[in-house]
Design a protein around this motif. Sequence first.
Motif, PDB file in Angstrom:
ATOM      1  N   UNK A  14       0.829  -1.198   0.000  1.00  0.00           N
ATOM      2  CA  UNK A  14       0.000   0.000   0.000  1.00  0.00           C
ATOM      3  C   UNK A  14       0.860   1.243   0.000  1.00  0.00           C
ATOM      4  N   UNK A  15       0.335   2.289  -0.622  1.00  0.00           N
ATOM      5  CA  UNK A  15       0.909   3.618  -0.495  1.00  0.00           C
ATOM      6  C   UNK A  15      -0.182   4.512   0.061  1.00  0.00           C
ATOM      7  N   UNK A  16       0.215   5.329   1.030  1.00  0.00           N
ATOM      8  CA  UNK A  16      -0.721   6.145   1.790  1.00  0.00           C
ATOM      9  C   UNK A  16      -0.408   7.621   1.548  1.00  0.00           C
ATOM     10  N   UNK A  17      -1.451   8.446   1.489  1.00  0.00           N
ATOM     11  CA  UNK A  17      -1.259   9.898   1.415  1.00  0.00           C
ATOM     12  C   UNK A  17      -0.400  10.304   2.609  1.00  0.00           C
ATOM     13  N   UNK A  18       0.761  10.906   2.380  1.00  0.00           N
ATOM     14  CA  UNK A  18       1.661  11.233   3.494  1.00  0.00           C
ATOM     15  C   UNK A  18       1.015  12.067   4.599  1.00  0.00           C
ATOM     16  N   UNK A  25       8.038   6.070   4.754  1.00  0.00           N
ATOM     17  CA  UNK A  25       7.040   5.588   5.709  1.00  0.00           C
ATOM     18  C   UNK A  25       5.625   5.495   5.157  1.00  0.00           C
ATOM     19  N   UNK A  26       5.362   6.138   4.026  1.00  0.00           N
ATOM     20  CA  UNK A  26       4.033   6.061   3.418  1.00  0.00           C
ATOM     21  C   UNK A  26       3.841   4.778   2.601  1.00  0.00           C
ATOM     22  N   UNK A  27       4.913   3.997   2.436  1.00  0.00           N
ATOM     23  CA  UNK A  27       4.840   2.711   1.729  1.00  0.00           C
ATOM     24  C   UNK A  27       4.734   1.603   2.772  1.00  0.00           C
ATOM     25  N   UNK A  28       3.547   1.066   2.897  1.00  0.00           N
ATOM     26  CA  UNK A  28       3.220   0.067   3.917  1.00  0.00           C
ATOM     27  C   UNK A  28       3.164  -1.308   3.268  1.00  0.00           C
ATOM     28  N   UNK A  29       3.664  -2.302   3.969  1.00  0.00           N
ATOM     29  CA  UNK A  29       3.574  -3.694   3.531  1.00  0.00           C
ATOM     30  C   UNK A  29       2.958  -4.502   4.665  1.00  0.00           C
ATOM     31  N   UNK A  30       1.995  -5.345   4.326  1.00  0.00           N
ATOM     32  CA  UNK A  30       1.315  -6.179   5.322  1.00  0.00           C
ATOM     33  C   UNK A  30       1.435  -7.629   4.891  1.00  0.00           C
TER      34      UNK A  30
END
Length: 104
Positions: free
Chosen positions: A12-16, A52-57
């Motif tokens: 996922x990429x999240x709006x910073x 930090x806006x690049x999340x991996x689950x």
Amino acid sequence: MGGKLIVRIAELEIEPDQLETYRLLLTEAIEAAVALEPGVLSLSAVSIEGSPHKIRILEVYANQTAYEAHLQTPHFLKYKNATAGMVTSLTLIDVDPITMRGKL
């Protein structure tokens, strides 16, 4: 629970500017899923160092039924709806486990 393990990596990429709120909602959803759903074997979330806006689950479910049940839970639906405007990119990658062990 019988059946093949479902193991997936969510990228996922999240709006910073929404990152702090996103992380709180994600943590709440993961904690609820692991505590309340027997078919959720493991959920681990990390961010890419320096981005930090690049999340991996890493998601591990007992089987397909457990995964499908997870998608209908109130805590997952709350997370999905609350974060919809925060997620700019989502890729789900199904993977085959080779070996999975942990000690935290």
